[in-house]
Design a protein around this motif. Sequence first.
Motif, PDB file in Angstrom:
ATOM      1  N   GLY A 104       0.789  -1.216   0.000  1.00  0.00           N
ATOM      2  CA  GLY A 104       0.000   0.000   0.000  1.00  0.00           C
ATOM      3  C   GLY A 104       0.823   1.268   0.000  1.00  0.00           C
ATOM      4  N   GLU A 105       2.168   1.181   0.096  1.00  0.00           N
ATOM      5  CA  GLU A 105       2.977   2.387   0.135  1.00  0.00           C
ATOM      6  C   GLU A 105       2.988   3.063  -1.217  1.00  0.00           C
ATOM      7  OE1 GLU A 105       6.772   1.280   1.447  1.00  0.00           O
ATOM      8  OE2 GLU A 105       6.185   0.769   3.488  1.00  0.00           O
ATOM      9  N   ALA A 106       3.031   4.376  -1.203  1.00  0.00           N
ATOM     10  CA  ALA A 106       3.061   5.141  -2.452  1.00  0.00           C
ATOM     11  C   ALA A 106       4.439   5.048  -3.065  1.00  0.00           C
ATOM     12  CB  ALA A 106       2.690   6.594  -2.192  1.00  0.00           C
ATOM     13  N   ALA A 107       4.510   4.949  -4.352  1.00  0.00           N
ATOM     14  CA  ALA A 107       5.780   4.869  -5.074  1.00  0.00           C
ATOM     15  C   ALA A 107       5.624   5.555  -6.402  1.00  0.00           C
ATOM     16  CB  ALA A 107       6.218   3.424  -5.262  1.00  0.00           C
ATOM     17  N   ALA A 108       6.694   6.110  -6.880  1.00  0.00           N
ATOM     18  CA  ALA A 108       6.654   6.773  -8.193  1.00  0.00           C
ATOM     19  C   ALA A 108       6.504   5.737  -9.268  1.00  0.00           C
ATOM     20  CB  ALA A 108       7.936   7.581  -8.399  1.00  0.00           C
ATOM     21  N   PRO A 109       5.537   5.855 -10.153  1.00  0.00           N
ATOM     22  CA  PRO A 109       5.354   4.835 -11.195  1.00  0.00           C
ATOM     23  C   PRO A 109       6.543   4.773 -12.129  1.00  0.00           C
ATOM     24  CG  PRO A 109       3.997   6.757 -11.624  1.00  0.00           C
ATOM     25  CD  PRO A 109       4.598   6.977 -10.301  1.00  0.00           C
ATOM     26  N   SER A 110       6.915   3.564 -12.465  1.00  0.00           N
ATOM     27  CA  SER A 110       8.042   3.346 -13.376  1.00  0.00           C
ATOM     28  C   SER A 110       7.573   3.444 -14.810  1.00  0.00           C
ATOM     29  CB  SER A 110       8.665   1.972 -13.118  1.00  0.00           C
ATOM     30  OG  SER A 110       9.685   1.714 -14.044  1.00  0.00           O
ATOM     31  N   SER A 111       8.336   4.104 -15.612  1.00  0.00           N
ATOM     32  CA  SER A 111       7.988   4.258 -17.032  1.00  0.00           C
ATOM     33  C   SER A 111       8.897   3.466 -17.940  1.00  0.00           C
ATOM     34  CB  SER A 111       8.042   5.749 -17.414  1.00  0.00           C
ATOM     35  OG  SER A 111       9.350   6.252 -17.186  1.00  0.00           O
ATOM     36  N   LEU A 112       9.779   2.623 -17.301  1.00  0.00           N
ATOM     37  CA  LEU A 112      10.706   1.850 -18.118  1.00  0.00           C
ATOM     38  C   LEU A 112      10.031   0.561 -18.538  1.00  0.00           C
ATOM     39  CD1 LEU A 112      13.970   2.346 -16.014  1.00  0.00           C
ATOM     40  CD2 LEU A 112      13.256   3.592 -18.071  1.00  0.00           C
TER      41      LEU A 112
ATOM     42  N   ASP B 174       2.849  -3.158 -23.782  1.00  0.00           N
ATOM     43  CA  ASP B 174       3.364  -1.791 -23.892  1.00  0.00           C
ATOM     44  C   ASP B 174       3.782  -1.187 -22.557  1.00  0.00           C
ATOM     45  OD1 ASP B 174       0.955  -1.332 -22.611  1.00  0.00           O
ATOM     46  OD2 ASP B 174      -0.047  -0.532 -24.402  1.00  0.00           O
ATOM     47  N   GLY B 175       3.488  -1.813 -21.415  1.00  0.00           N
ATOM     48  CA  GLY B 175       3.906  -1.301 -20.123  1.00  0.00           C
ATOM     49  C   GLY B 175       3.178  -0.049 -19.690  1.00  0.00           C
ATOM     50  N   ASN B 176       2.089   0.317 -20.373  1.00  0.00           N
ATOM     51  CA  ASN B 176       1.357   1.537 -20.051  1.00  0.00           C
ATOM     52  C   ASN B 176       0.147   1.173 -19.191  1.00  0.00           C
ATOM     53  OD1 ASN B 176       0.279   4.074 -19.939  1.00  0.00           O
ATOM     54  ND2 ASN B 176      -0.328   4.154 -22.089  1.00  0.00           N
ATOM     55  N   SER B 177       0.029   1.816 -18.020  1.00  0.00           N
ATOM     56  CA  SER B 177      -1.085   1.532 -17.106  1.00  0.00           C
ATOM     57  C   SER B 177      -1.918   2.765 -16.822  1.00  0.00           C
ATOM     58  CB  SER B 177      -0.554   0.962 -15.789  1.00  0.00           C
ATOM     59  OG  SER B 177       0.277   1.919 -15.143  1.00  0.00           O
TER      60      SER B 177
END
Length: 738
Positions: free
Chosen positions: A611-619, A714-717
């Motif tokens: 549940g911790e917030a994390a910066a979304p990865s774009s790689l 594509d890794g896009n969410s």
Amino acid sequence: MTTEEEVWLGRLKKPAGRFKPHCEFAPVARFNGTHWEPVRESERRARNGAVLCNDGLITVGQHVDTFWLYRRGDAAGGAMGQTAESPQRADSLLDLSGKTMAEARRILCERGVQLPDGNGNTAVVLLEDGLCAHLKFEKADQGWKVKVPAKGLIELFHAKPSWNQLDPDRRVPFLPESFDRDVVKTVSWLTDTEFLSQAFVQFSDAVSAYQSMLGGNEPAWRRLQRALKDARVSGAEVDEFHNAVERMRAEWPATSRALSGLRELSELFLETEEARAILVRAVEQRASEKMSEIESSIRSELDQRFIATREELAALEQRIELDRATQASIAISVHESRTANETLLRKAESLRNEVARTSEQTQSSRTQLARIKDEVEHLESARLSAQRERDEALAASKAIDERLRDFSQEARRAFEAMVGASDSHAAASLAERLRDWLAGAGKEVPPFMPSSVPPWSRPSAGEAKIIDTPALGERLSQEAENHGIQEQDLLMLDAFVRAGEPVLVAGRMADQSLRAYARAVSGGELRLQPLDPSIIGLDDLWRMPSTERPTAFALAWHRAVTCPDEPVLVCLRDLDAAPFRLWMTSLLSVLAAPDRPRNLLITATMSSPAGEAAAPSSLRADPARALATVVMRASQEAVTCPVVLGATLIGMPTRLAMDGSSLEPSPGAARAICKLEADPVAIARALRVAGAGRVSANGPSSESIGAWAKFWSDGNSNSAPPFLQHAVRALDNLRDTR
């Protein structure tokens, strides 16, 4: 119900029933105080034309279309429509007041009348002189006729003068009130023949009785009273006699004139020659018919006697034949008795010989019994000697056991002191050989040193029930309820795992979900592979870097290869505790190879909370984004589930039988997934997941599986569904130790 109130006539449409306390009437006419006014057809068919009665239990068992009287009122509570109050059956009305009593009697008893259809078999009939009768009818050929009582007496009542004007148009022949009147008098409605016969018999009996009393000393008036009483002309039947006298006084003149005319006509007819000839021929014909009847009767009687005689002769012949058969049977019985006697004599001789042989055998048996007794005494002494030797051996064995127990304790203390020494491997080998030697003697010997393989890497196999794939959906639902997990999440986890995907199980319910899944699929066995920073390559998953011993992952792989029909569930514990990005791509490639055992079910967990917030990865090249992820959520009933409450789960764990069949999705799901804009590898993974998810109707939908295929491609969410965004957030929380 009185006529001063507003009275309505209605036809019963829907009677009350067992679960329907009200009934329904269709209005037919309204009584205006003098006569009936029929209801117009338009008003009868109106929306609110039906009249309801809340107290409709009196109509239970009544026929539809019968006519009823009721008072009409407004519905309670401001509801639309009308209500019927105090309903009661309406009496049919027939107006014969314009006929004489005799004509009315002939019409009602001989010709018949018409009654309203469906309203029963009773009616009120208006007669002359302001009288009426309440009569019961019975169905005739073309109408209804009065059912006259056995004595023929009909009770008459006073009719109201207004009843003659109730139905001037002959359209509503019913009384507007209940018929409740006092009896005025009774009349005899027997047929003319029965009436005259009864009257003449009574008068004749009275005259005969009076003449038989003429020789007595009684006064004349007393003899006359007794004669009338004996002939039932007076006394208890005086009313009947009075009615008969009145009927004769009213109808005898017409009957007398008819009889006089008939006598004169007969005399005139007999004076002609033709009539005499006809009479002679009639007498001759009657005599001939009578002779024929006599001859037929005599002939019939003779035939019957002849037949009876023949039957007696046949019975005698049968008795004679029966006696002959009985004599023959007796002779046969005598012969059989003689034969049986001879047979018994032969058997008696044989029994005597058998007794002699038995005596000889008895003597021989006694000799053998004495010899056997001597042998038993010898064996008993040998048994006592063997028992003493066994007791001595048991005592020696107990002493040896005590010495071995002391030796084992000393050896265990010695080996425990050697743990951690430089030659601990040699000591462990020696301890294992010593344990095998001691266990070979049939003893249960605990290990002298801790096992080199952790117990969580090789769980003990417990008792489990084997199930097939169609029963898996129900088991998953049951375990989800027992462990307080949402059923859709556990079905999604099953679809990913059995499709061959390594699944990251995230969320605070991750451990509980893995235990629930293990109880449903692998008989409760879950092999744990704890990861640490020393796992820097793919080979480190196969053997421990420090000891070169096989890991839990290697043992699970080996078990899956040796037992292909048994599911083996392994969990890579704390994935983010190791630099997994160094070897995750290689692991995914190995698991996608065709020689990978399909019964090896691989899961993983993370040490950081999901549940911790994390910066979304774009790689897109991040290996973690190739993992299938399920964030396990608690159900609404989680706080009361058996696992949380500490209750014992009902039923044993189950083990899925892996039949090796291919995972084929439904045709609709296959078409929907193949239409997605994704790379072939992602499409193939999604098709396998759709095939594995067909075990339950509540399994993952083709839309959710298609969303995962697009993410793998594509890794896009950004536009993904909420469940996929939670899973991507859990993936972004993975931080390895590099």
